[in-house]
Every structure is written in C-alpha cells, then in structure tokens.
Design an enzyme around this catalytic site. Structure first.
Site, PDB file in Angstrom:
ATOM      1  N   VAL A  20       0.870  -1.177   0.000  1.00 29.84           N
ATOM      2  CA  VAL A  20       0.000   0.000   0.000  1.00 29.84           C
ATOM      3  C   VAL A  20       0.910   1.230   0.000  1.00 29.84           C
ATOM      4  CG1 VAL A  20      -1.675   1.334   1.362  1.00 29.84           C
ATOM      5  CG2 VAL A  20      -1.944  -1.146   1.135  1.00 29.84           C
ATOM      6  N   GLU A  51       4.564 -15.916   3.627  1.00 27.87           N
ATOM      7  CA  GLU A  51       5.811 -15.741   4.380  1.00 27.87           C
ATOM      8  C   GLU A  51       6.041 -14.257   4.563  1.00 27.87           C
ATOM      9  OE1 GLU A  51       8.132 -17.529   1.445  1.00 27.87           O
ATOM     10  OE2 GLU A  51       7.384 -19.525   1.950  1.00 27.87           O
ATOM     11  N   TYR A  87      -1.770  -9.307   8.829  1.00 30.45           N
ATOM     12  CA  TYR A  87      -2.178 -10.696   8.575  1.00 30.45           C
ATOM     13  C   TYR A  87      -2.922 -11.267   9.791  1.00 30.45           C
ATOM     14  CZ  TYR A  87       1.136 -10.248   4.711  1.00 30.45           C
ATOM     15  OH  TYR A  87       1.803  -9.828   3.589  1.00 30.45           O
TER      16      TYR A  87
HETATM   17  C1  COA Z   1       1.831  -3.950   5.312  1.00 24.52           C
HETATM   18  C2  COA Z   1       0.973  -2.950   4.539  1.00 24.52           C
HETATM   19  C3  COA Z   1       0.535  -3.587   3.210  1.00 24.52           C
HETATM   20  C4  COA Z   1      -0.258  -2.567   5.384  1.00 24.52           C
HETATM   21  O1  COA Z   1      -1.105  -1.748   4.598  1.00 24.52           O
HETATM   22  P1  COA Z   1      -2.194  -0.782   5.276  1.00 24.52           P
HETATM   23  O2  COA Z   1      -3.145  -0.368   4.209  1.00 24.52           O
HETATM   24  O3  COA Z   1      -1.525   0.291   6.028  1.00 24.52           O
HETATM   25  O4  COA Z   1      -2.936  -1.770   6.296  1.00 24.52           O
HETATM   26  P2  COA Z   1      -4.375  -1.540   6.980  1.00 24.52           P
HETATM   27  O5  COA Z   1      -4.676  -0.076   7.070  1.00 24.52           O
HETATM   28  O6  COA Z   1      -5.371  -2.378   6.270  1.00 24.52           O
HETATM   29  O7  COA Z   1      -4.094  -2.110   8.440  1.00 24.52           O
HETATM   30  C5  COA Z   1      -4.914  -3.091   9.042  1.00 24.52           C
HETATM   31  C6  COA Z   1      -4.363  -3.434  10.407  1.00 24.52           C
HETATM   32  O8  COA Z   1      -3.048  -4.026  10.269  1.00 24.52           O
HETATM   33  C7  COA Z   1      -2.212  -3.581  11.351  1.00 24.52           C
HETATM   34  N1  COA Z   1      -1.136  -2.738  10.831  1.00 24.52           N
HETATM   35  C8  COA Z   1      -0.950  -2.340   9.538  1.00 24.52           C
HETATM   36  N2  COA Z   1       0.193  -1.609   9.435  1.00 24.52           N
HETATM   37  C9  COA Z   1       0.712  -1.544  10.672  1.00 24.52           C
HETATM   38  C10 COA Z   1       1.879  -0.935  11.215  1.00 24.52           C
HETATM   39  N3  COA Z   1       2.756  -0.239  10.444  1.00 24.52           N
HETATM   40  N4  COA Z   1       2.142  -1.093  12.520  1.00 24.52           N
HETATM   41  C11 COA Z   1       1.304  -1.791  13.324  1.00 24.52           C
HETATM   42  N5  COA Z   1       0.155  -2.394  12.882  1.00 24.52           N
HETATM   43  C12 COA Z   1      -0.121  -2.263  11.569  1.00 24.52           C
HETATM   44  C13 COA Z   1      -3.121  -2.780  12.276  1.00 24.52           C
HETATM   45  O9  COA Z   1      -3.717  -3.711  13.178  1.00 24.52           O
HETATM   46  C14 COA Z   1      -4.151  -2.237  11.294  1.00 24.52           C
HETATM   47  O10 COA Z   1      -5.365  -1.878  11.910  1.00 24.52           O
HETATM   48  P3  COA Z   1      -5.512  -0.404  12.593  1.00 24.52           P
HETATM   49  O11 COA Z   1      -5.011   0.592  11.611  1.00 24.52           O
HETATM   50  O12 COA Z   1      -6.997  -0.303  12.844  1.00 24.52           O
HETATM   51  O13 COA Z   1      -4.685  -0.437  13.851  1.00 24.52           O
HETATM   52  C15 COA Z   1       1.790  -1.626   4.257  1.00 24.52           C
HETATM   53  O14 COA Z   1       2.332  -1.160   5.470  1.00 24.52           O
HETATM   54  C16 COA Z   1       2.912  -1.794   3.246  1.00 24.52           C
HETATM   55  O15 COA Z   1       2.696  -1.662   2.033  1.00 24.52           O
HETATM   56  N6  COA Z   1       4.161  -2.086   3.722  1.00 24.52           N
HETATM   57  C17 COA Z   1       5.320  -2.208   2.811  1.00 24.52           C
HETATM   58  C18 COA Z   1       5.248  -3.472   1.988  1.00 24.52           C
HETATM   59  C19 COA Z   1       5.206  -4.709   2.863  1.00 24.52           C
HETATM   60  O16 COA Z   1       5.901  -4.807   3.861  1.00 24.52           O
HETATM   61  N7  COA Z   1       4.383  -5.682   2.442  1.00 24.52           N
HETATM   62  C20 COA Z   1       4.243  -6.956   3.124  1.00 24.52           C
HETATM   63  C21 COA Z   1       5.091  -7.990   2.437  1.00 24.52           C
HETATM   64  S1  COA Z   1       4.982  -9.553   3.283  1.00 24.52           S
END
Ligand code: COA
Length: 154
Positions: free
Chosen positions: A79, A111, A123
């Site tokens: 995202v 993973e 997750y």
């Molecule tokens: C991981 C990622 C996809 C999450 O996307 P996002 O749209 O921010 O996630 P959401 O808003 O749907 O979050 C849902 C829940 O996940 C958890 N969460 C997501 N990001 C988090 C963070 N940085 N720290 C702690 N909890 C987190 C929380 O519980 C969150 O709920 P809340 O906001 O009500 O507390 C995003 O941070 C990203 O793109 N990271 C870089 C790429 C990556 O690492 N991908 C995973 C590869 S395995």
C-alpha cells in the site's frame, strides 16, 4: 474532504510499470516490472494474479497471489506510504482471499519477514496464524533474516 471510495480490479499488463513504481516508492523490498508483468499476463494457466486498489483511478495498493494445488499463497501486498492505515491492506487481502476461495483453495499461506511487524499485524488481524519460522530465509544488507510462516484456513 472525504477520501474517494476505493475500487479493486484485476491488474492488467498495462499496469505493470505503475505497479513497479508504487512498489519501489513504498517497500524496502520492491518487485521488478518484469515480475509484475508476469502476474498480469492474461493466459488461462497463469497461476499468479494481481489485484489493484485505486481511488479516483490513482493506484494506492496491490496484492499478488497464486493458487498452488489445494492452497493459495499471498506473494506480495503493498500500500502506498501516503495511503496507509486506512484499511486498504485489509481490503486487498480480503479480495485476494475471496478470489482464492472462488478457485477452491482450502488454505492461504504466506511468508513475512520477522522484522515486518506492520505486515504481521495486518495478517493476524485477518485471521492468519503463525505456523513456524524459516531461519535465515531473506537476505539483509548485511546478513539474513528469518521468515515467519503464516496460514489461514479458508
Ligand atoms: C503492510 C501494509 C501492506 C499494510 O497496509 P495498510 O493499508 O496500512 O494496512 P491496513 O490499514 O489495512 O491495516 C490493518 C491493520 O493491520 C495492522 N497494521 C498495519 N500496518 C501496521 C503498522 N505499520 N504497525 C502496526 N500495525 C499495523 C493494524 O492492526 C491495522 O489496523 P488499525 O489501523 O486499525 O490499527 C503496508 O504497510 C505496506 O505496504 N508495507 C510495505 C510493503 C510490505 O511490507 N508488504 C508486506 C510484504 S509480506
């Protein structure tokens, strides 16, 4: 101003460049354009598929997943940094899981880097549980990092 409603659609070949750009700007471990071209290639036996999340036609996130025998796998989810914590990650994950259920998958596997606490929490919030650890699985500059193996029964 209220943010535009997110829309989710399949990734097309023409999206691969934008997907790679989003990933390069958003993740420390980005995929290449060639990898995105592969999952957007419209052939019947392509196991990999991509879904994109857009607001006002602007790419905000993507998920890549695949069907492998009875299982499905999440290969990547990203995202945009500017669009995080709005629930887009959950929307993308749920859309991929729904697509895998439609194809008859019984389990979804993934993973994730041990240090990636944000993704691990995402997750877990979608019901995935930890199955184990694969030691020194991912490269790090320098060294290696463990992978946490997670799964969800569908
Ligand atoms: C991981 C990622 C996809 C999450 O996307 P996002 O749209 O921010 O996630 P959401 O808003 O749907 O979050 C849902 C829940 O996940 C958890 N969460 C997501 N990001 C988090 C963070 N940085 N720290 C702690 N909890 C987190 C929380 O519980 C969150 O709920 P809340 O906001 O009500 O507390 C995003 O941070 C990203 O793109 N990271 C870089 C790429 C990556 O690492 N991908 C995973 C590869 S395995």
């Amino acid at each position: 101003m209220t943010p535009a409603a997110p829309a989710i659609r399949p990734g097309l070949l023409a999206d691969a460049y934008r997907m790679a750009r989003l990933d390069a700007a958003s993740s420390p471990w980005p995929w290449s354009e060639a990898q995105y071209l592969r999952c957007c290639t419209p052939v019947a036996d392509n196991r990999e598929r991509a879904l994109l999340l857009e607001t006002d036609n602007e790419l905000q996130g993507l998920v890549v997943f695949a069907r492998e025998l009875d299982d499905g796998s999440i290969y990547n989810i990203v995202v945009a940094s500017s669009a995080r914590r709005r629930g887009y990650g959950v929307l993308l994950l749920e859309a991929a899981i729904e697509a895998l259920v439609t194809t008859g998958a019984r389990r979804c596997l993934l993973e994730v880097r041990k240090s990636n606490t944000g993704a691990r929490r995402l997750y877990a919030s979608c019901g995935f549980h930890v199955d184990g650890t694969r030691r020194n699985y991912y490269p790090l500059p320098p060294g290696r990092e463990d992978a946490i193996l997670m799964s969800l029964d569908l």
